[in-house]
Motif scaffolding. Structure first.
Motif, short mmCIF file in Angstrom:
data_model
loop_
_atom_site.label_atom_id
_atom_site.label_comp_id
_atom_site.label_asym_id
_atom_site.label_seq_id
_atom_site.Cartn_x
_atom_site.Cartn_y
_atom_site.Cartn_z
N LYS A 33 95.02 -71.53 65.89
CA LYS A 33 94.13 -72.21 66.82
C LYS A 33 92.71 -71.71 66.53
O LYS A 33 92.39 -70.57 66.78
CB LYS A 33 94.50 -71.91 68.27
CG LYS A 33 95.93 -72.28 68.62
CD LYS A 33 96.16 -73.75 68.50
CE LYS A 33 97.60 -74.08 68.87
NZ LYS A 33 98.01 -75.36 68.37
N GLN A 56 85.62 -82.14 63.36
CA GLN A 56 86.20 -82.83 64.52
C GLN A 56 87.69 -83.00 64.30
O GLN A 56 88.14 -83.16 63.17
CB GLN A 56 85.57 -84.21 64.69
CG GLN A 56 84.09 -84.20 64.91
CD GLN A 56 83.53 -85.61 65.02
OE1 GLN A 56 84.17 -86.53 65.49
NE2 GLN A 56 82.31 -85.77 64.57
N GLY A 84 91.63 -83.98 66.79
CA GLY A 84 92.25 -84.20 68.08
C GLY A 84 92.01 -85.54 68.72
O GLY A 84 92.27 -85.71 69.91
N ASP A 109 82.29 -79.28 68.28
CA ASP A 109 82.47 -78.80 69.65
C ASP A 109 83.30 -77.52 69.66
O ASP A 109 83.71 -77.02 68.62
CB ASP A 109 83.11 -79.89 70.52
CG ASP A 109 84.45 -80.37 69.99
OD1 ASP A 109 85.17 -79.58 69.35
OD2 ASP A 109 84.79 -81.54 70.22
N LYS A 110 83.55 -77.02 70.86
CA LYS A 110 84.27 -75.76 71.00
C LYS A 110 85.77 -75.96 71.16
O LYS A 110 86.50 -75.02 71.45
CB LYS A 110 83.72 -74.97 72.18
CG LYS A 110 82.30 -74.50 71.94
CD LYS A 110 81.79 -73.66 73.07
CE LYS A 110 80.38 -73.21 72.75
NZ LYS A 110 79.84 -72.31 73.75
N LYS A 111 86.24 -77.19 70.96
CA LYS A 111 87.68 -77.45 71.05
C LYS A 111 88.39 -76.82 69.86
O LYS A 111 87.82 -76.65 68.80
CB LYS A 111 87.95 -78.95 71.07
CG LYS A 111 87.46 -79.63 72.32
CD LYS A 111 87.77 -81.10 72.29
CE LYS A 111 87.23 -81.76 73.54
NZ LYS A 111 87.43 -83.19 73.53
N GLN A 112 89.66 -76.52 70.09
CA GLN A 112 90.45 -75.95 69.00
C GLN A 112 90.88 -77.05 68.05
O GLN A 112 91.11 -78.19 68.45
CB GLN A 112 91.66 -75.21 69.55
CG GLN A 112 91.27 -73.95 70.28
CD GLN A 112 92.47 -73.16 70.73
OE1 GLN A 112 93.58 -73.65 70.77
NE2 GLN A 112 92.23 -71.92 71.10
N SER A 113 91.00 -76.67 66.81
CA SER A 113 91.37 -77.61 65.77
C SER A 113 92.78 -78.15 66.01
O SER A 113 93.70 -77.41 66.30
CB SER A 113 91.29 -76.91 64.42
OG SER A 113 91.54 -77.79 63.39
N SER A 114 92.91 -79.44 65.90
CA SER A 114 94.20 -80.10 65.97
C SER A 114 94.44 -80.68 64.59
O SER A 114 93.62 -81.42 64.07
CB SER A 114 94.15 -81.22 67.01
OG SER A 114 95.24 -82.08 66.88
N ASN A 143 89.12 -87.23 69.22
CA ASN A 143 87.76 -87.50 69.69
C ASN A 143 86.81 -87.42 68.50
O ASN A 143 86.42 -86.34 68.08
CB ASN A 143 87.34 -86.49 70.76
CG ASN A 143 88.18 -86.62 72.00
OD1 ASN A 143 88.48 -87.73 72.43
ND2 ASN A 143 88.57 -85.51 72.58
N LYS A 194 88.49 -72.80 66.77
CA LYS A 194 87.51 -73.73 67.33
C LYS A 194 86.71 -74.39 66.22
O LYS A 194 86.43 -73.80 65.19
CB LYS A 194 86.56 -72.99 68.28
CG LYS A 194 87.25 -72.51 69.53
CD LYS A 194 86.29 -71.80 70.44
CE LYS A 194 87.03 -71.31 71.67
NZ LYS A 194 86.11 -70.63 72.60
N HIS A 195 86.35 -75.64 66.45
CA HIS A 195 85.54 -76.39 65.49
C HIS A 195 84.24 -75.66 65.18
O HIS A 195 83.79 -75.61 64.03
CB HIS A 195 85.22 -77.79 66.02
CG HIS A 195 86.44 -78.62 66.25
ND1 HIS A 195 86.54 -79.47 67.32
CD2 HIS A 195 87.60 -78.75 65.57
CE1 HIS A 195 87.71 -80.09 67.29
NE2 HIS A 195 88.37 -79.66 66.23
#
Length: 129
Positions: free
Chosen positions: A37, A74, A76, A88-93, A78, A39-40
């Motif tokens: 996991k 990017q 996930g 963004d601060k989302k975790q990589s999917s 979005n 983050k971007h």
């Protein structure tokens, strides 16, 4: 174009390919293989650091390299396909991963590379595509 301009463009392109293939692609494959996991923003920071690391960029002075835009990572579902987007601060999917890397070389020449990684995608998505 003059020979010196063509040479500068080629250097910008080579730096971009080096950073992508020697750093970012390897990082993404490691994330997928280890089900990490990350983050971007962390991946994007790593790309910026790799731009000035002779381990990843070979053949010329890395102090002459700057990003012309922050790298964009990017995943996930979005996605915004604009150059003005930030990671963004989302975790990589890892089902679908969009990556864009820009390198600004000296003498104001810019090169970019954008890639989409699809890992074990379903045959059809919810929209039937």
């Amino acid at each position: 174009r003059e020979d010196s301009e063509i040479s500068t463009v080629k250097k910008a392109c080579n730096a971009t390919v080096d950073v992508f293939s020697k750093y970012l692609k390897e990082q993404i494959m490691d994330i997928i293989d280890r089900d990490k996991k990350v983050k971007h923003t962390k991946l994007a920071e790593g790309v910026e650091n790799a731009m000035t690391d002779k381990k990843f960029v070979t053949g010329y002075d890395t102090q002459q390299i700057e990003p012309c835009y922050p790298p964009i990572i990017q995943s996930g579902g979005n996605y915004a396909l604009k150059f003005s987007v930030s990671s963004d601060k989302k975790q990589s999917s890892f089902w679908v991963q969009l990556c864009a890397v820009w390198v600004f070389d000296y003498k104001n020449y810019c090169s970019n590379i954008c890639r989409t990684f699809m890992v074990n995608p379903p045959e059809k998505n919810a929209e039937g595509l």
